[in-house]
Write an enzyme that holds these catalytic residues in place. Sequence first.
Site, PDB file in Angstrom:
ATOM      1  CB  SER A  48     -17.220  23.375 -33.067  1.00  0.00           C
ATOM      2  OG  SER A  48     -17.117  22.605 -34.237  1.00  0.00           O
ATOM      3  CD  GLN A  89      -2.801  -2.582   1.728  1.00  0.00           C
ATOM      4  OE1 GLN A  89      -2.114  -2.874   2.694  1.00  0.00           O
ATOM      5  NE2 GLN A  89      -2.561  -3.045   0.526  1.00  0.00           N
ATOM      6  CB  THR A 144     -42.492  22.751 -11.319  1.00  0.00           C
ATOM      7  OG1 THR A 144     -43.626  23.114 -12.096  1.00  0.00           O
ATOM      8  CG2 THR A 144     -42.405  23.672 -10.104  1.00  0.00           C
ATOM      9  CG  HIS A 145     -43.322  19.123 -13.918  1.00  0.00           C
ATOM     10  ND1 HIS A 145     -43.483  17.815 -13.559  1.00  0.00           N
ATOM     11  CD2 HIS A 145     -44.080  19.840 -13.039  1.00  0.00           C
ATOM     12  CE1 HIS A 145     -44.305  17.723 -12.527  1.00  0.00           C
ATOM     13  NE2 HIS A 145     -44.680  18.951 -12.177  1.00  0.00           N
ATOM     14  CB  SER A 161      -0.924   0.004   1.222  1.00  0.00           C
ATOM     15  OG  SER A 161      -0.162  -0.014   2.408  1.00  0.00           O
ATOM     16  CE1 TYR A 181      -6.281  -3.662   8.462  1.00  0.00           C
ATOM     17  CE2 TYR A 181      -5.360  -5.813   7.948  1.00  0.00           C
ATOM     18  CZ  TYR A 181      -5.474  -4.457   7.679  1.00  0.00           C
ATOM     19  OH  TYR A 181      -4.803  -3.909   6.625  1.00  0.00           O
TER      20      TYR A 181
END
Length: 469
Positions: free
Chosen positions: A275, A320, A153-154, A22, A315
């Site tokens: 673009s 890890q 809304t919507h 690790s 453990y």
Amino acid sequence: MILRSGRLNKEMTEEAAEFTSSLEADKEIFYADIKCNFAHTTMLKEENIIDSDIADKILDALLKLKEEGYDVLDFNPAVEDIHMAIENYVTDIVGPDAGFMHTAKSRNDQVATDIRLVLRDKISDIQNDILDFMDNLVDMADNYKESVFIGFTHLQHAQPITIAHHLMAHVQALKRDYQRLSDTYKRVNLNPLGSAAMTTTSFPINRELTTKLLGFDGYLENSMDGVSSRDFAAEAIFDLTSLCTTLSKICEELILWSTYEFGVIKMDDAYCSTSSIMPQKKNPDVAEVARSKATRVNGELITVLTMLKALPYTYNRDLQEITPHLWRSFKESKAVLSIVSKMLLSVSFNEDRCLELAGKNFATATDLADIMVRERKIPFRTAHKIVGRVVNEATSQGLEATDVTSKFVDDVAEELGFDKLNLDEKLVNNALNPLENVKMRKVPGGPSPEMVTLAMNHIKEFIKEERGE
Ligand code: ARG
């Protein structure tokens, strides 16, 4: 090798050593591990568990390592992890007596402690970034308290708001993202050190002392839980997914608002691309990439939860594998937060277009119905029906809300079999005028400039308090 020479007869293959090491991710916990060793050794010395001279030599070596930094360590993958690398370093300086440092301590409680130490700093760090963003966003909103805008809304025109009210909605979401992290912090800032491998130790260690030395609020009261719990990590990642959701929604809006069709904002060129074939294009690429990157942390959350779900106590080395996902979540979220805050703060609103949209599509119709309820005491549902028909009629005649008169309303009411309402012309006008309409929403939490100001003041106070000003 200090570690393997007892129980094991040979080294791991190079591949297995690299596969299980690790060391790379452990960079994050380097200073925390020194701090943890320092506190533990100090405690062993104070409690006369180890010889005071030896303890001092170990502490000096740890300080020297802190000065010299991570790069002086031996990075051979056979070294397994940062704990062994640091112990090897101390052993090189102190000799075999360095081994006393590991009395009544395991890498299991050590790594759990290190992660919590680093995590609490990372939480505070991103919280500061969130507060800065909130602070700047309130200042930005302050310029738009009377700037009428359309609310959806919507994703259909709903009711007039102000730009300030909309920006402040994001601020409230950010405040909760901030508070969630504060709440998690309480569960992170607890000391597992002293749990040792999983059952504590028979040495008379002083857990209160290491808790104090490491600045924890308390210690974990079950050693099995101490070494193996990582729900605090999953919780922190969840908090980040929530933050990233807030940020992603902001990106989504910026993308929509900057279209020709909405035409509500102009994005700063610094956050746009063009673009390679269409020379007229101005694309919101940064917002798009941020919208996507914001989802990465969702993946990290599922990964971590899935790793955790089938682990028997206590453990397991699987733990890890969780840690790099935790650090990555912070790195990604911090990057998204940084770019999205700068991008949003650099946007300019087209206020004329916002006002125009607020006046379209009968977004003010709810208030016309409200007047009927208030002035003529008719039930809201009846008013809703009359206004619905008013909108229908007006739309078919190509009229806008501001063209609707009291007489127009009465004609429709009568047609529906109701009495004339005889509404005051000025009241009708005010209700249908978007700015007046917004000003009338003076209820706490509403878009009227005074209520938005109140909410802004509350947020400013909150920020001050959190910054300890
Ligand atoms: N590198 C390990 C981790 O991050 C440290 C603890 C190792 N403990 C052990 N018994 N192998 O979890």
